[in-house]
Scaffold this motif. Sequence first.
Motif, mmCIF file in Angstrom:
data_model
loop_
_atom_site.group_PDB
_atom_site.id
_atom_site.type_symbol
_atom_site.label_atom_id
_atom_site.label_comp_id
_atom_site.label_asym_id
_atom_site.label_seq_id
_atom_site.Cartn_x
_atom_site.Cartn_y
_atom_site.Cartn_z
ATOM 1 N N ALA A 29 0.865 -1.173 0.000
ATOM 2 C CA ALA A 29 0.000 0.000 0.000
ATOM 3 C C ALA A 29 0.902 1.223 0.000
ATOM 4 N N VAL A 30 0.663 2.105 -0.923
ATOM 5 C CA VAL A 30 1.531 3.269 -1.068
ATOM 6 C C VAL A 30 0.673 4.521 -1.013
ATOM 7 N N ASP A 31 1.074 5.461 -0.232
ATOM 8 C CA ASP A 31 0.305 6.697 -0.115
ATOM 9 C C ASP A 31 1.288 7.848 -0.045
ATOM 10 N N ARG A 32 0.805 9.028 -0.263
ATOM 11 C CA ARG A 32 1.706 10.175 -0.274
ATOM 12 C C ARG A 32 1.421 11.076 0.900
ATOM 13 N N LEU A 38 6.668 9.474 0.349
ATOM 14 C CA LEU A 38 5.728 8.356 0.267
ATOM 15 C C LEU A 38 5.686 7.575 1.569
ATOM 16 N N GLU A 39 4.535 7.072 1.833
ATOM 17 C CA GLU A 39 4.339 6.204 2.985
ATOM 18 C C GLU A 39 4.010 4.826 2.439
ATOM 19 N N VAL A 40 4.733 3.821 2.882
ATOM 20 C CA VAL A 40 4.567 2.501 2.284
ATOM 21 C C VAL A 40 4.261 1.466 3.335
ATOM 22 N N GLU A 41 3.341 0.617 2.998
ATOM 23 C CA GLU A 41 3.103 -0.556 3.837
ATOM 24 C C GLU A 41 3.248 -1.782 2.968
ATOM 25 N N SER A 42 3.949 -2.748 3.448
ATOM 26 C CA SER A 42 4.264 -3.884 2.600
ATOM 27 C C SER A 42 3.636 -5.131 3.183
#
Lengths: 119, 851
Positions: A29-32, A38-42
């Motif tokens: 999940a990638v958000d700005r 960027l904020e990333v959840e893997s």
Amino acid sequence: MKFELDTYVLNFKDPAQYPASRPMQKVQAVDRKANGELEVESFDFSIQSRVLVFEDMSEEDYIALWDWYDNIANGAANTFKFTDEYGDQFDVRIVDDFFNFRETSLKLYSGTMTLEIVQ
Amino acid sequence: MRSDLPQNFVDELTKQGRRPIQLLVFYFDSRIVYVTDTDKVTTSDEIYYIVEDWGSLSSVTDLSKIGKGQNQPTKTYSISLLNYGENKFSEIFFDRNPLNVRVDLYQAFLVDGATHIKAPDCFPTNKPKVQTDWVLNDVFLVQDPIQYEESSGLLKLDLVSLNQYANPYIGQLDPVDNIFYPVVIGAVSKVPGQADPANPMASLAQHLDSTGETIVIADRDMLVAGFPESGTILLNFELISYTAIGGDDNNELTIDSRGLDVAGFSAAARHSIGDPITLYGHEYIYTFSQGPVDQAGPLYVDGELYDGPHTIYADRNPIQVGFPNRPPILQVDGAQPMESYQQELVSDDWTQDYWYVRQSSDEPCSSAGWINDDTGGEDPSVYVQGKYASYNRPGNTSLCTWYQYSTFMPGHNRVSDFSKLNQLDFYYHTQFVNEYDYDKCEDNIAAFPKFDVSGGWFNTGWQTHEQLEDVEEILTITDKTWAELYSSPQWLVLYDHQVQEDVSGEAGCRYGSKIYNYQLTVYYTWDAAVINDANITLDIGDPAAGPANPIDTIKWVFSKIGVGSFIDLVTFDAAAQWCADKGYGFSGLVPGDERCRDVLNDLCRQCRAAIYYNAGLIKIYMREDFTNKTPDGVFPESKVRLKSIKIAHQKITDIANFVSIRYDPASLNIDFQKSYSTSDENSIQKYGLHDYVFDAPLIIDDTMAIDLADHYLEELAEPDFYITFDAYMEFFSYEQGDIIEIVTDYANIHIFKGEIVNIVRRHGSGKNTSINLFTVTIRSNKFVPPIVFKSAEALSVLDGGVVESRPVLFLTGVEQANIADHGEFTKCVGDSCLGAWYDYDYIMKFMVCGR
């Protein structure tokens, strides 16, 4: 190239053609953020697929493939072993929404099938 | 803010690429079941990997009502589970009451390199142990109904926070009276009592004279009213035993004996229509409020302290007071409570002399020489003034002649009495002790008590004694009505007793006797006393202990619901201390038929507390102006989602700039005796009058009421600004009530500071591949937040120059606003701007007008 499930085997007389696609998708999940970063959840897995492109497939193969999709693999329900053109074997499922191979000329069929490799 | 997060977890919150795992723990009756959506969790218990959608965990609060009493938001959480396979998850629910299933939501991250994580330790169930990796997000209950879709195989569950438990009533319905008795908070005076409907009461349908053998009851079936088949009744002051209840309507009593000889009760007497009948030996019960309590009393009847016989049962639920034999009685005049059935007159009541002179020898004389009944005895027209004396003349056999001339009183001993009556039907039970002394009669004359009688008198009869002896006589007048005796309005009763000593065989007919002492007992007639049970009140609670701390009361409600073990002692103790420091206290009645959830709202509103649920605990904070408070956290733009900041202001109609509080009720939540109003003139001029009255039945202290009204005015007089934004995982440890700041470059808005009022949590997972986001709403200070330009770039020139107008703020959300075309502009020098916040070059403030 063949499909195998228990005692069932599907050997293609006309195997898939080029281009051979082997897509890989990372499940993240990638958000700005408001500062531009960027904020990333893997989610720690990636989805690997094989897209098989068939052109001018014989009717015999077509009927066998139809039967495979309908009865043996039962769409996405059953996993089976897929041996690709290099001889590598994978456990896969068919993930197409529907089976639609068009008869592009008399008794010759074309279409694509997407297989997802089971994790 | 949460301070209980394990270090592993805290470290992961800011990392990129962190891998979140959510886990639900269902506490079914027979087992614990884990549910998640990844196969990374290991456990020896039952685990399903079937979560389809984690939904969003939101704290539902009506923003416009925050200040006006919606002080207890509900957290809700929706999840969808895949319901398929042989062991369907729904099977577990369908034979259980879903409301009772407790669910815990845990979160953890797979730390670098780990492929699996062990499930959290979930015992003991009422308080999770400290976990090393897992964080308890919250404790929920499954909300009824649960929804299952056959076509998609989805089972949808709504989970709600613990306040779903708060359904029970605060009191109990009394099965006898069908009344919800109120609950006493603190110490309350004059709590009203209700008569127990089982108290047997009846009244006479017909007059009953002193010899009657049947009693007819008015309009009542005696058996239905609670009287036994046979027993003893109390009618006025007479005890009457009966052997049967008869009549077509069970309204006739067959009397066994009249005027039972029990101390404190009278002999057989006359009774009138309507006189009350109660059951002797029955305790008459009045009920007051929920109990038990440590202390109750004293008792008041009709507003006066009651000294009559009664027992206070403070250990019962509900609290009761019992009166023996009949409800409390008071004297009619002055409504003084009667101490007992009898009142003794003392010799000081006897004030004057009495004597009788036989006027002539023609006056009749009994065969023994006594003036007989015909002489003035029953003739109400005779007025006698007399002085009592005694004469002792032993052995004289010609007393008749002697008396003809003397002024001595013949051997009549008249004991008379004043007694004020207020009704014609009067009866009177007197006893006195008579003592003979044949010595020194004359010397004793002066020592005798003296009486005065004026008015009528009547003779009651006489007794004959054969020999010298101490005589104790009891005479009872029961069969004379006052009307027969006496038509004058003067209320005097003459009680006459003659004692004759008959010297055997002689014609002498009188001897004197002395009354040395007497004891007169007057039994009040029914009309001197009335049953008064319309206004029976009881003080409940310990007045010396003072009002209850409001936080303790809130805790008590939670323990009544049964969730006392979830209370967060840290926040509750801090709140209790805050209340104690401010002198806040509750003292009053809460209606027993309110649901606990409504009671909690009322309690919070009256002490400006706010309750919220988080981390499996029930927490509380006191609402205060946070203008000058240091924020609990600062959110720079790196923690906030791009383009997520929205600002709205409160509807103008929801403000309150004229606040009134009503408090100190005279009885259960009505008849407020005091009120206090306060207003904000500035706000009234700007927005018009918006008034808000709220009732505080548990507040009796003026200081607290004023403080509360002032607080609500301050909170509500200006429209709030609500800023909503999305934040990432760094927000995790923040909770409702925390004060935070947002610092951002977005559209030149730099800083907002506010109190968190709402948090929605959207979980991310492998299934829905969304970022773990918090959508936060904060309530900013009551005035417009200053819009700050970070540097000189936004301004063209100072000191007479023209400031270029720029659209600096675009308000989105519920309310649009117009930006006024003027502002206040300040250049910051040193620390002159914004104090402890940040150091800026310029500050511009401008008005935002509502509609």
